[in-house]
Enzyme design. Structure first.
Site, PDB file in Angstrom:
ATOM      1  N   ASP A   1      -7.129   4.150  -4.157  1.00 41.00           N
ATOM      2  CA  ASP A   1      -7.746   4.200  -3.091  1.00 41.00           C
ATOM      3  C   ASP A   1      -8.363   5.736  -2.703  1.00 41.00           C
ATOM      4  OD1 ASP A   1      -7.791   2.096  -0.722  1.00 41.00           O
ATOM      5  OD2 ASP A   1      -7.414   4.224   0.425  1.00 41.00           O
TER       6      ASP A   1
ATOM      7  N   LYS B   1       0.681  -1.289  -0.102  1.00 37.82           N
ATOM      8  CA  LYS B   1       0.106   0.022   0.021  1.00 37.82           C
ATOM      9  C   LYS B   1       0.884   1.284  -0.051  1.00 37.82           C
ATOM     10  CE  LYS B   1      -4.243   1.048   0.112  1.00 37.82           C
ATOM     11  NZ  LYS B   1      -5.755   0.325  -0.236  1.00 37.82           N
TER      12      LYS B   1
END
Ligand code: NDP
Ligand code: 2IT
Length: 458
Positions: A175, A135
């Site tokens: 995201d 991430k």
């Protein structure tokens, strides 16, 4: 923020968590995510305790393979230089190249990046596709910025990130705060620096340049496919059920769209300021125009339907959760639902909750909901449709080909059914009732731990 202390029967698990807390006492979200996973996998660990302990399997599992942080300088529209922090956490590549989104939001810090990357390892394992967990993101705030400012930031961010990614190394996507516009600027800069067209280095790309059909819709659609599987397994029909959704971004909008396609009725949606309640049904075209086209506030829905009601947030329980509904879909951010919010939802008669967001429920809330027999679809499983379709985008890029909307949608539906089966099998094997949170963690841990053991001490 409370990180909920689950108690452990396994001494090894207790030690691993205690050490993690001591080492990372300034990373509450990360410890929260680790705590939830460790508690869930306890029945598996108890069976293999000495073997896992000897090889420090869990210590290795919770330590990222690599954390990259970097400076992101850029020039704003006034000519002022701004500096943000960039992150990429390459957590675990046992099952494939690191894969996971980029979040641009002012709250981003190392704790949030690590919790997201950690969860991504397990989510990606559940998809059954060859992707590891990672991430990244930045504390950059895209709200109110011009397109040129967004581009300047993305170009600077990618100038550093490109050193660390690649289609066989690490494949970022979107995201919170990162959608098609940002992926476009990021991809452009990557291509320019590398002087190569490596389409598979990023996913969520525009359809004109290597994006996959259904990727935009995938997380929300996948959430509803999982929800339908879970409801059917518990003899509940989705038809006619009322739904409230926290958030009105990418995941929220397409969860709402699929819920309506399945015959449910979405009556409220929100953003970080408040929520709109439309007792008949939310007009989704209006929400799309407000959010996807105008990048506006959810309050503007009143311009489309003056009979709707807007409730501003006034406490730590977002206003949307005051509205009674059968199904609740938290699709905004982490820790949206705390214990008091969970108590309110139970009091209001909620039947099922589907986590579109990552870790939207605190551990206390999860515990309370499961004990009160609420069907809870855990984010790692229920929102895996986004990353699964990203992996399908990578496949299409490798083939230099594309599949139709129907083909990708069918594959997504099958993947979500398969993920539900994995969770359901784990809850049955370990006699966990309807605790799909534990089921998802166990099913995912089985895959990741097997891979890690097979690949040796690395
Ligand atoms: P978007 O940026 O498209 O939308 C985010 C939504 O959540 C907005 O409505 C935003 O409101 C709200 N929100 C964000 N942060 C906060 C906050 N701190 N407090 C309250 N509300 C907030 O993001 P996505 O829809 O892509 O992501 C939503 C969630 O889903 C995240 O948890 C993400 O990690 C998760 N997720 C996303 C996937 C994807 O494919 N995009 C895949 C799997 C999970 P506002 O505009 O007011 O900030
Ligand atoms: O949380 C997530 O799974 C995402 N933001 C999507 C990641 C991806 O690589 O598509």
């Amino acid at each position: 923020m409370s990180i909920c202390d689950f108690t452990f029967k396994s001494e090894y698990l207790r030690d691993v968590l205690e050490n993690a807390k001591n080492k990372h006492n300034n990373e509450p979200e990360f410890i929260q995510a680790v705590n939830e996973v460790l508690k869930s996998i306890e029945p598996v660990v108890l069976k293999h305790e000495s073997e896992f302990k000897k090889s420090a399997l869990l210590e290795r599992l919770i330590e990222p393979e690599r954390i990259i942080t970097f400076r992101v300088p850029w020039v704003d529209k006034e000519g002022q230089v701004q500096v943000n922090i960039g992150y990429r956490i390459q957590f675990n590549a046992t099952l494939g190249p690191y894969k996971g989104g980029l979040r641009f939001h002012p709250t981003v810090n190392q704790s949030i990046m690590k919790f997201l990357a950690f969860e991504q390892i397990f989510k990606n394992a559940l998809t059954g596709l060859p992707i590891g967990g990672g991430k990244g993101g930045s504390d950059f705030n895209p709200k109110g910025k011009t397109d040129l400012e967004i581009m300047a930031f993305c170009q600077s961010f990618m100038s550093e990130l490109q050193k660390h990614i690649g289609h066989d190394i690490d494949v970022p996507a979107g995201d919170i705060g990162v959608g098609a516009r940002e992926i476009g600027y990021l991809f452009g800069q990557y291509r320019r620096i590398k002087n190569a067209y490596e389409a598979g280095v990023l996913t969520g790309k525009g359809l004109e340049y290597g994006g996959s059909l259904v990727r935009k819709e995938a997380t929300g659609y996948g959430l509803m496919y999982f929800m339908r599987n879970m409801l059917e397994a518990n003899n509940i029909s989705i038809e006619g059920k009322t739904v409230i959704i926290s958030g009105s971004g990418n995941v929220a909008i397409y969860a709402a769209e699929k819920a309506a396609m399945m015959g449910a009725r979405v009556i409220a949606m929100s953003d970080s300021n408040g929520c709109i309640y439309d007792e008949n049904t939310i007009n989704l075209s209006a929400v799309k125009e407000i959010k996807e086209v105008n990048r506006g506030r959810i309050k503007e829905y009143l311009n489309y339907n003056p009979n709707a009601i807007y409730y501003e947030n006034t406490s730590d329980i977002p206003s949307v959760y005051n509205i009674k509904a059968d199904i609740v879909l938290p699709c905004a951010t982490q820790n949206d639902i705390n214990l008091s919010c969970a108590e309110l939802l139970v009091k209001n008669g909620v039947k099922a909750i589907g986590e579109g967001a990552n870790m939207p429920c605190t551990n206390e809330a999860v515990d309370y909901l499961v004990k009160n027999n609420i069907l809870l679809a855990p984010g790692k499983a229920a929102n895996a449709g986004g990353v699964a379709t990203s992996a399908l985008e990578m496949s299409q890029n490798s083939m230099r080909y594309f599949w139709s909307f129907e083909e990708v949608d069918k594959k997504l539906e099958n993947i979500m059914s398969h993920i539900f089966k994995l969770c359901d099998t784990a809850v049955k094997t370990y006699d966990l009732g309807i605790n799909y949170v534990a089921g998802a963690n166990i099913a995912a841990f089985d895959k990741v731990s097997e891979g890690m053991i097979a690949q040796g001490i690395i």
